[in-house]
Design a protein around this motif. Structure first.
Motif, mmCIF file in Angstrom:
data_model
loop_
_atom_site.group_PDB
_atom_site.id
_atom_site.type_symbol
_atom_site.label_atom_id
_atom_site.label_comp_id
_atom_site.label_asym_id
_atom_site.label_seq_id
_atom_site.Cartn_x
_atom_site.Cartn_y
_atom_site.Cartn_z
ATOM 1 N N SER A 1 0.810 -1.316 0.091
ATOM 2 C CA SER A 1 0.006 0.064 0.181
ATOM 3 C C SER A 1 0.809 1.178 0.043
ATOM 4 O O SER A 1 0.560 2.236 -0.450
ATOM 5 C CB SER A 1 -0.854 -0.056 1.310
ATOM 6 O OG SER A 1 -0.193 -0.295 2.383
ATOM 7 N N GLN B 1 0.354 3.903 -2.822
ATOM 8 C CA GLN B 1 0.117 5.556 -2.281
ATOM 9 C C GLN B 1 0.988 6.360 -2.833
ATOM 10 O O GLN B 1 0.632 7.526 -3.240
ATOM 11 C CB GLN B 1 -0.003 5.512 -0.878
ATOM 12 C CG GLN B 1 -0.296 7.010 -0.269
ATOM 13 C CD GLN B 1 -0.087 6.916 1.525
ATOM 14 O OE1 GLN B 1 0.889 6.709 1.817
ATOM 15 N NE2 GLN B 1 -1.278 7.088 2.033
ATOM 16 N N THR C 1 -3.602 1.958 4.172
ATOM 17 C CA THR C 1 -3.675 0.575 4.083
ATOM 18 C C THR C 1 -4.285 0.118 2.869
ATOM 19 O O THR C 1 -5.042 0.855 2.371
ATOM 20 C CB THR C 1 -4.214 -0.306 5.403
ATOM 21 O OG1 THR C 1 -5.380 0.284 5.389
ATOM 22 C CG2 THR C 1 -3.256 0.369 6.535
ATOM 23 N N ALA C 2 -4.035 -1.154 2.527
ATOM 24 C CA ALA C 2 -4.717 -1.715 1.536
ATOM 25 C C ALA C 2 -6.360 -2.045 1.786
ATOM 26 O O ALA C 2 -7.146 -1.447 0.938
ATOM 27 C CB ALA C 2 -4.346 -3.077 1.109
ATOM 28 N N MET D 1 -7.860 1.639 1.547
ATOM 29 C CA MET D 1 -8.199 2.021 0.318
ATOM 30 C C MET D 1 -9.594 1.238 -0.440
ATOM 31 O O MET D 1 -9.979 1.908 -0.979
ATOM 32 C CB MET D 1 -6.897 1.556 -0.755
ATOM 33 C CG MET D 1 -5.464 2.339 -0.501
ATOM 34 S SD MET D 1 -4.299 1.741 -1.577
ATOM 35 C CE MET D 1 -2.811 2.721 -0.662
ATOM 36 N N PHE E 1 -7.258 -5.668 -5.325
ATOM 37 C CA PHE E 1 -6.797 -5.929 -4.018
ATOM 38 C C PHE E 1 -7.059 -7.566 -3.882
ATOM 39 O O PHE E 1 -7.826 -8.377 -4.600
ATOM 40 C CB PHE E 1 -8.129 -5.310 -3.284
ATOM 41 C CG PHE E 1 -7.889 -3.982 -3.246
ATOM 42 C CD1 PHE E 1 -7.260 -3.325 -2.249
ATOM 43 C CD2 PHE E 1 -8.810 -3.074 -4.238
ATOM 44 C CE1 PHE E 1 -7.278 -1.729 -2.292
ATOM 45 C CE2 PHE E 1 -8.722 -1.759 -4.155
ATOM 46 C CZ PHE E 1 -7.910 -0.994 -3.310
ATOM 47 N N VAL F 1 -2.635 -4.996 -2.267
ATOM 48 C CA VAL F 1 -3.290 -4.292 -3.463
ATOM 49 C C VAL F 1 -1.878 -4.069 -4.401
ATOM 50 O O VAL F 1 -0.727 -3.769 -3.924
ATOM 51 C CB VAL F 1 -3.525 -2.756 -2.844
ATOM 52 C CG1 VAL F 1 -2.330 -1.875 -2.078
ATOM 53 C CG2 VAL F 1 -4.053 -1.901 -3.804
#
Length: 316
Positions: free
Chosen positions: A222, A226, A239-240, A243, A263, A276
């Protein structure tokens, strides 16, 4: 005060009175290269200096240069950097008064009301807005996805990558065993998704690090996603799972297109999102893999594919 101290003080005063300027040196990476703990290819890799980014030069000796980049101090091969002096304001103005077409790349603005800012931040002052199709001159590529430009009427400021189509901004890379010592094929001239994917590919091979969110120290999944999207002015959660819960619009797997987020639940329970990546097309995605210990490209039908949970679109 002893004689040596008095002499040094007088010498400094004389130096300052002449108006002489000492120029700091800046290194810009012409390839994505390893930062090492000592000037040797066998030394420990302490970070990565990405292509197009800038660092402070501490010293240069032969084929090695000591730099400070993103909080990491170490050595890089001099062959893969371009060293320049940070000129005084007077010299900078003089240089900018000469023919821009000789010294700088040009770029075309991709959107109406594109903002030219005073600094490398979306919270900085807007110094000018530009219309779609306007031409600007590229002065330098800065960290975190910003480009320093000069407009045709002489206004200097910063613009985000995704607002510009840079003429001739492509290059090629070969990844050597054990790390980055060459360039990658990158094209910033396509759609926003193309430019995001091209930027993401800059970091192929950079090591995986749990909690990592910087190319100099490593990425987790992540943190990598990001970081990439932030360079194009798109804010994502850290964080995944967050998100997946908060960012973008959910789409079905058969609607996937480049730039979408994919994901996974790598634990196999298919009840929690913990990974992710960025879909790049043709059934492939780029991600920071804990299994491969680096940023890599994988197939959705691979091991991760069996734990696929959902996809979301954050590019509108």
């Amino acid at each position: 005060m002893n004689f040596k101290a008095l002499f040094a003080t007088l010498l400094l005063a004389l130096f300052l009175s002449t108006g002489t300027t000492v120029f700091a040196k800046t290194a810009q990476a012409t390839a994505t290269i390893n930062i090492r703990s000592s000037p040797s290819t066998s030394a420990k890799i302490v970070g990565v200096f990405p292509k197009g980014f800038k660092a402070q030069v501490i010293s240069t000796s032969g084929e090695w240069t000591k730099i400070s980049y993103d909080g990491v101090v170490g050595y890089v091969k001099t062959d893969y950097i371009m060293i320049t002096n940070d000129n005084s304001k007077a010299n900078s103005k003089k240089a900018l008064s000469t023919s821009d077409q000789v010294f700088y790349q040009t770029a075309v603005v991709l959107k109406d009301n594109a903002r030219l800012r005073s600094d490398k931040s979306t919270s900085s002052k807007i110094v000018k807005t530009l219309s779609k199709g306007s031409k600007v001159y590229v002065l330098s590529r800065e960290q975190n996805g910003w480009i320093k430009v000069k407009t045709s009427d002489g206004v200097i400021g910063y613009m985000a990558y995704y607002l510009l189509k840079i003429n001739g901004a492509s290059s090629s890379k070969t990844v050597s065993r054990g790390g980055y010592d060459r360039e990658d094929k990158i094209n910033y001239n396509g759609s926003l998704a193309d430019r995001i994917i091209g930027f993401a590919k800059n970091f192929l091979g950079i090591r995986y690090r749990y909690g990592g969110s910087s190319p100099s120290t490593g990425f987790d999944c992540s943190g990598f996603v990001q970081y990439v999207f932030r360079n194009f002015g798109i804010h994502l959660e850290r964080t995944a799972a967050d998100m997946a819960a908060s960012n973008g619009v959910r789409i079905s797997p058969d609607e996937l297109r480049p730039g979408d987020l994919v994901f996974f639940d790598t634990d196999g329970g298919r009840n929690y999102i913990n990974h992710v990546g960025i879909y790049i097309g043709n059934g492939m995605y780029i991600h920071a893999s804990s299994a491969r210990r680096c940023v890599t490209i994988s197939d959705l039908t691979s091991k991760y594919g069996t734990s696929f949970m959902m996809a979301k679109r954050v590019i509108r």
